[in-house]
Enzyme design. Structure first.
Site, mmCIF file in Angstrom:
data_model
loop_
_atom_site.group_PDB
_atom_site.id
_atom_site.type_symbol
_atom_site.label_atom_id
_atom_site.label_comp_id
_atom_site.label_asym_id
_atom_site.label_seq_id
_atom_site.Cartn_x
_atom_site.Cartn_y
_atom_site.Cartn_z
ATOM 1 N N HIS A 145 0.821 -1.209 0.000
ATOM 2 C CA HIS A 145 0.000 0.000 0.000
ATOM 3 C C HIS A 145 0.855 1.258 0.000
ATOM 4 O O HIS A 145 2.056 1.211 0.247
ATOM 5 C CB HIS A 145 -0.920 0.022 1.229
ATOM 6 C CG HIS A 145 -2.154 -0.819 1.055
ATOM 7 N ND1 HIS A 145 -2.146 -2.177 1.255
ATOM 8 C CD2 HIS A 145 -3.429 -0.494 0.685
ATOM 9 C CE1 HIS A 145 -3.362 -2.659 1.021
ATOM 10 N NE2 HIS A 145 -4.157 -1.662 0.676
ATOM 11 N N LYS A 149 -0.497 4.707 4.846
ATOM 12 C CA LYS A 149 -1.593 3.887 5.396
ATOM 13 C C LYS A 149 -1.393 3.716 6.900
ATOM 14 O O LYS A 149 -0.296 3.368 7.348
ATOM 15 C CB LYS A 149 -1.646 2.528 4.683
ATOM 16 C CG LYS A 149 -2.783 1.651 5.134
ATOM 17 C CD LYS A 149 -3.047 0.520 4.149
ATOM 18 C CE LYS A 149 -4.088 -0.471 4.653
ATOM 19 N NZ LYS A 149 -5.399 0.164 4.955
HETATM 20 N N1 LIG Z 1 -12.944 -0.522 1.897
HETATM 21 C C1 LIG Z 1 -12.263 0.022 0.897
HETATM 22 O O1 LIG Z 1 -12.493 -0.285 -0.296
HETATM 23 C C2 LIG Z 1 -11.175 0.998 1.204
HETATM 24 C C3 LIG Z 1 -10.913 1.290 2.505
HETATM 25 N N2 LIG Z 1 -9.985 2.242 2.827
HETATM 26 C C4 LIG Z 1 -9.877 2.557 4.245
HETATM 27 O O2 LIG Z 1 -10.493 3.826 4.454
HETATM 28 C C5 LIG Z 1 -9.875 4.489 5.555
HETATM 29 C C6 LIG Z 1 -9.441 5.879 5.116
HETATM 30 O O3 LIG Z 1 -8.402 5.787 4.184
HETATM 31 P P1 LIG Z 1 -7.744 7.113 3.565
HETATM 32 O O4 LIG Z 1 -8.787 7.951 2.921
HETATM 33 O O5 LIG Z 1 -6.574 6.674 2.785
HETATM 34 O O6 LIG Z 1 -7.257 7.842 4.906
HETATM 35 P P2 LIG Z 1 -7.031 9.409 5.154
HETATM 36 O O7 LIG Z 1 -6.210 9.506 6.397
HETATM 37 O O8 LIG Z 1 -6.553 10.063 3.909
HETATM 38 O O9 LIG Z 1 -8.510 9.954 5.431
HETATM 39 C C7 LIG Z 1 -9.191 9.837 6.638
HETATM 40 C C8 LIG Z 1 -9.823 11.180 6.913
HETATM 41 O O10 LIG Z 1 -10.701 11.060 8.024
HETATM 42 C C9 LIG Z 1 -10.470 12.186 8.863
HETATM 43 N N3 LIG Z 1 -10.964 11.957 10.216
HETATM 44 C C10 LIG Z 1 -10.291 11.599 11.347
HETATM 45 N N4 LIG Z 1 -11.120 11.517 12.388
HETATM 46 C C11 LIG Z 1 -12.354 11.834 11.918
HETATM 47 C C12 LIG Z 1 -13.636 11.909 12.516
HETATM 48 N N5 LIG Z 1 -13.831 11.647 13.827
HETATM 49 N N6 LIG Z 1 -14.709 12.265 11.741
HETATM 50 C C13 LIG Z 1 -14.544 12.540 10.443
HETATM 51 N N7 LIG Z 1 -13.354 12.489 9.806
HETATM 52 C C14 LIG Z 1 -12.278 12.120 10.538
HETATM 53 C C15 LIG Z 1 -8.969 12.366 8.783
HETATM 54 O O11 LIG Z 1 -8.540 13.612 9.314
HETATM 55 P P3 LIG Z 1 -7.043 13.686 9.973
HETATM 56 O O12 LIG Z 1 -6.097 13.355 8.861
HETATM 57 O O13 LIG Z 1 -6.959 15.088 10.461
HETATM 58 O O14 LIG Z 1 -7.025 12.648 11.077
HETATM 59 C C16 LIG Z 1 -8.772 12.239 7.289
HETATM 60 O O15 LIG Z 1 -9.051 13.446 6.609
HETATM 61 C C17 LIG Z 1 -8.730 3.582 6.013
HETATM 62 O O16 LIG Z 1 -9.170 2.782 7.084
HETATM 63 C C18 LIG Z 1 -8.476 2.707 4.779
HETATM 64 O O17 LIG Z 1 -7.911 1.476 5.090
HETATM 65 C C19 LIG Z 1 -9.274 2.878 1.871
HETATM 66 C C20 LIG Z 1 -9.467 2.591 0.554
HETATM 67 C C21 LIG Z 1 -10.450 1.637 0.103
HETATM 68 O O1 LIG Z 2 -5.806 2.236 3.112
HETATM 69 C C1 LIG Z 2 -6.035 1.919 1.922
HETATM 70 O O2 LIG Z 2 -5.603 2.559 0.971
HETATM 71 C C2 LIG Z 2 -6.866 0.738 1.662
HETATM 72 N N1 LIG Z 2 -7.461 0.173 2.672
HETATM 73 C C3 LIG Z 2 -8.305 -0.969 2.605
HETATM 74 C C4 LIG Z 2 -7.656 -2.106 3.359
HETATM 75 O O3 LIG Z 2 -7.117 -1.882 4.451
HETATM 76 O O4 LIG Z 2 -7.717 -3.239 2.876
HETATM 77 C C5 LIG Z 2 -8.725 -1.317 1.195
HETATM 78 C C6 LIG Z 2 -7.659 -1.106 0.165
HETATM 79 O O5 LIG Z 2 -6.675 -2.072 0.337
HETATM 80 C C7 LIG Z 2 -7.080 0.297 0.272
#
Ligand SMILES: NC(=O)C1=CN([C@@H]2O[C@H](COP(=O)(O)OP(=O)(O)OC[C@H]3O[C@@H](n4cnc5c(N)ncnc54)[C@H](OP(=O)(O)O)[C@@H]3O)[C@@H](O)[C@H]2O)C=CC1
Ligand SMILES: O=C(O)C1=N[C@H](C(=O)O)C[C@H](O)C1
Length: 258
Positions: A145, A149
């Site tokens: 990743h 992450k």
């Molecule tokens: N299921 C799927 O297909 C996928 C899942 N994911 C998952 O999604 C999650 C997010 O990934 P990603 O976008 O890369 O992470 P990021 O860190 O880029 O985004 C998370 C955001 O949430 C904010 N945040 C933190 N606390 C809160 C809160 N209480 N309420 C609202 N917003 C909040 C963060 O702010 P701050 O940075 O200030 O903390 C940040 O802007 C991860 O767990 C990842 O593994 C990702 C891709 C695909």
């Molecule tokens: O953090 C990510 O980027 C992603 N998170 C999810 C995971 O933890 O599996 C889904 C995807 O792999 C991207």
């Protein structure tokens, strides 16, 4: 390909709020919701913002891509408010799922869809890994990743390992017979239900996974790459459209695809 038949004439747009709206995934989700004819983006909430922005805006569905350490509080709030949720945030252990079921019990019409991965290719990779598992003694999961992450191993890798472990158990197979000895801690990866999982974090990566199966004289490698976060959006939008018809907790989007 994953679009439902969308009747924008007779139905008002689905009112959607996004949590984690300024994050990597949140930005992409807001773009996708804005581009969907049958949806209206009514609230964008990130760290430090007031959650009541979502209910005040009349959101019917919340999409959460935040962090494993805050997602349970967000979901508790959404369930209290009677708002359906679609969740991509990682970190859902069996204990967390049980807790969600407890919170959902008094709200029989409310839906929560949680998916370790919304990418169609990743969903198929997990399904194929589960199918292949009983034919191979050796199996290891290698995920890679982007460098920022927050969690390791990925939720996808954990889910893949669980599905493989279930399939092996059903087939009456024991642990993989391969050496686990290591002269340096971590060299053989982490163990998820007996399946070795290796996590790489690297600039230039988005989300990638290989499942390596081995048997005498042959290997099978299942490989999936998300090279753009747009890959997750059809699955996310599909779940948002369906969640109100899926009361209770739905884990994974497999059943939505068939
Ligand atoms: N299921 C799927 O297909 C996928 C899942 N994911 C998952 O999604 C999650 C997010 O990934 P990603 O976008 O890369 O992470 P990021 O860190 O880029 O985004 C998370 C955001 O949430 C904010 N945040 C933190 N606390 C809160 C809160 N209480 N309420 C609202 N917003 C909040 C963060 O702010 P701050 O940075 O200030 O903390 C940040 O802007 C991860 O767990 C990842 O593994 C990702 C891709 C695909
Ligand atoms: O953090 C990510 O980027 C992603 N998170 C999810 C995971 O933890 O599996 C889904 C995807 O792999 C991207």
């Amino acid at each position: 390909m994953l679009d439902d038949d969308i009747d924008t004439e007779s139905n008002p747009p689905l009112r959607v709020g996004v949590l984690g709206a300024r994050g990597r995934m949140g930005i992409e989700v807001c773009k996708a919701v804005n581009a969907a004819e049958d949806m209206e983006l009514v609230a964008m909430v990130d760290a430090g913002d007031w959650l009541f922005n979502v209910s005040d805006a009349g959101a019917e569905v919340v999409i959460d891509f935040t962090r494993p350490d805050v997602v349970m509080d967000n979901l508790h709030w959404c369930i209290d408010q009677g708002i359906h949720s679609v969740v991509g945030t990682s970190g859902f252990t069996p204990d967390r799922l049980e807790q969600l079921n407890t919170w959902l019990a008094p709200k029989p019409d409310l839906g929560v869809v949680i998916a370790p991965n919304f990418g169609i290719g990743a969903v198929l990779m997990m399904r194929f890994a589960q199918q292949a598992a009983k034919y191979f003694d050796s199996v290891e999961v290698i995920e890679r990743h982007h460098p920022n992450k927050v969690d390791a191993p990925s939720g996808t890798a954990v889910r893949t390992a669980e599905l493989i472990a279930d399939a092996r158990a059903t087939a009456g197979m024991g642990a993989a017979p391969d050496a686990t000895s290591q002269s340096l801690a971590g060299a053989r990866g982490a163990e998820v239900e007996g399946v070795r999982v290796h996590s790489i974090r690297s600039a230039g990566s988005i989300a990638h996974q290989e499942v390596l199966f081995g048997a005498t004289g042959e290997t099978l490698v299942l490989k999936h790459d998300s090279t753009d976060r747009a890959s997750f959006m059809p699955g996310v939008l599909l779940a948002a459209r369906r969640v109100s018809d899926l009361p209770g907790l739905t884990f994974g989007i497999d059943t939505l695809l068939d």
